[in-house]
Motif scaffolding. Structure first.
Motif, short mmCIF file in Angstrom:
data_model
loop_
_atom_site.label_atom_id
_atom_site.label_comp_id
_atom_site.label_asym_id
_atom_site.label_seq_id
_atom_site.Cartn_x
_atom_site.Cartn_y
_atom_site.Cartn_z
N MET A 1 35.46 56.73 70.22
CA MET A 1 36.59 55.86 69.60
C MET A 1 36.75 57.06 68.34
SD MET A 1 36.81 53.64 71.37
CE MET A 1 38.34 52.79 70.87
N LYS A 2 38.19 57.24 68.08
CA LYS A 2 38.42 58.36 67.22
C LYS A 2 38.94 57.58 66.00
CE LYS A 2 41.22 60.28 70.35
NZ LYS A 2 40.69 59.71 71.53
N ASP A 153 36.89 61.01 74.76
CA ASP A 153 35.94 60.19 74.21
C ASP A 153 35.88 58.97 74.75
OD1 ASP A 153 38.26 60.19 72.69
OD2 ASP A 153 37.18 58.40 71.30
N GLY A 154 34.65 58.37 75.00
CA GLY A 154 34.71 56.94 75.42
C GLY A 154 34.06 55.83 74.64
N ARG A 155 33.80 54.78 75.29
CA ARG A 155 33.35 53.60 74.64
C ARG A 155 32.01 54.02 73.70
NH1 ARG A 155 34.21 48.23 75.36
NH2 ARG A 155 35.44 48.59 77.21
N TYR A 158 31.94 58.25 68.91
CA TYR A 158 32.73 58.08 67.82
C TYR A 158 32.93 59.56 66.91
CZ TYR A 158 31.58 53.30 67.92
OH TYR A 158 31.28 51.80 68.20
N VAL A 159 34.47 59.53 66.66
CA VAL A 159 34.82 60.76 65.91
C VAL A 159 35.38 60.21 64.63
CG1 VAL A 159 36.19 62.83 65.80
CG2 VAL A 159 35.10 62.13 68.02
N PHE A 178 44.48 59.09 66.84
CA PHE A 178 43.31 58.38 66.50
C PHE A 178 43.60 56.88 67.14
CE2 PHE A 178 43.85 61.34 63.10
CZ PHE A 178 42.60 61.86 63.04
N ASP A 179 42.37 56.26 67.55
CA ASP A 179 42.37 54.91 67.89
C ASP A 179 42.63 54.15 66.89
OD1 ASP A 179 41.60 55.27 71.06
OD2 ASP A 179 40.00 56.24 69.86
#
Length: 329
Positions: A1-2, A153-155, A158-159, A178-179
């Protein structure tokens, strides 16, 4: 997650982003932390001494290498020299993944040990004396934007990006990458003014936004923030002896952080994780292209001498399952 941490200068976004990085690392999750602020303080907030922080490899200084790697075998990109910060990925491009090892991380990521876990820290690099009067800081953050455009990126990955202060984030399309965006606001008129500006700018781009009330001293501060930002207020944070020790360079074990602040960090993670099910990769890719075409028309075509619209692969959609070009042996 970003996730992005934004807010006015001095609001505490670097401190809170570093706490979030520590919290995620404590859960065992893979984390990439990126300092994209003109004031490069995230390394120090993560416990690095001044000498080590000063030696961190700058992404901005390694932009040609980053472009060359991400270009891969994409036939729409004639050379790495024609890539700009908004160049979108397409068939043949190399993508970045949080858990992998790759030449970009080898060159730009510094491992930081945090209570038994290791995170990757990447920095844009400081605004130097040589830049004064001749360069824009957004040319340095362009390396971050290009990497985010090519990041899958996946579940439970984190970024965390510590962004530039105020509304400077809107000088590029990076604010759409970003998420979840956490806006750190003090309970003051100036503190919430950045929130209003950010909310207005982000309204048409589907940006998920929550407010962290920082430096809160009592119920009156909380009431003020709720009145000004409404349901966007997610958590509030007050004084922390742990943070005070950290800012002196003597952080205790992270497990000793106050319970109320640990609960706040857990709420941030829960809010970020909740966006996973609503991810829209087609919109994400479409916005990448949208800002690329804007930049091409504004300055990119003239600077590179080509029509940058030809770099767009209309059939490509960035997804978790995207196949990229193989890494060099």
């Amino acid at each position: 997650m970003k996730t992005a941490f934004v807010g006015k200068g001095g609001s505490g976004k670097t401190t809170l982003s570093s706490l979030f990085v520590r919290h995620l690392a404590a859960t065992g999750a893979p984390v990439i932390a990126i300092d994209a602020d003109i004031n490069q303080h995230l390394g120090a907030a993560l416990g690095l001494d001044d000498e080590t922080s000063a030696r961190l490899p700058a992404m901005g200084a390694r932009l040609p290498m980053i472009k060359d790697y991400l270009r891969g075998s994409n036939p729409r990109i004639a050379s790495a020299d024609t890539m700009v910060k908004t160049t979108p990925p397409g068939e043949g491009s190399r993508l970045l993944r949080v858990r992998e090892n790759n030449p970009v991380y080898d060159a730009c990521a510094h491992p930081v040990e945090l209570d038994g876990s290791t995170v990757r820290l990447m920095v844009t690099g400081p605004f130097t004396e040589a830049d004064l009067g001749v360069a824009c800081y957004h040319s340095k953050t362009g390396a971050v934007e290009l990497c985010l455009n090519h990041l899958v990126d996946g579940r439970d990955e984190y970024v965390v990006v510590d962004m530039t202060a105020g509304s400077d984030s809107f000088a590029s399309g990076m604010f759409t990458r970003f998420d979840m965006t956490f806006l750190v606001a003090e309970p003051t008129r100036k503190g919430v003014s950045v929130y209003r500006q950010y909310k207005e700018y982000a309204r048409d781009f589907g940006v998920a936004l929550h407010v962290i009330g920082n430096k809160v001293q009592g119920p009156d501060d909380i009431d003020f923030l709720r009145q000004e930002v409404g349901d966007d207020l997610l958590v509030t944070v007050g004084h922390s002896d742990w943070v005070r020790s950290m800012e002196k360079g003597r952080p205790p074990r992270f497990a000793l952080l106050e319970d109320v602040n640990r609960a706040a960090l857990h709420a941030l993670q829960k809010a970020a994780d909740a966006t996973y099910g609503t991810r829209d990769w087609e919109r994400y890719t479409r916005q990448t292209v949208q800002f690329h075409l804007r930049n091409a028309k504004s300055w990119g075509n003239e600077r590179t001498g080509i029509d940058l619209a030809t770099q767009v692969d209309p059939a490509f959609v960035l997804r978790e399952q995207s196949v990229d070009a193989p890494q060099p042996v």
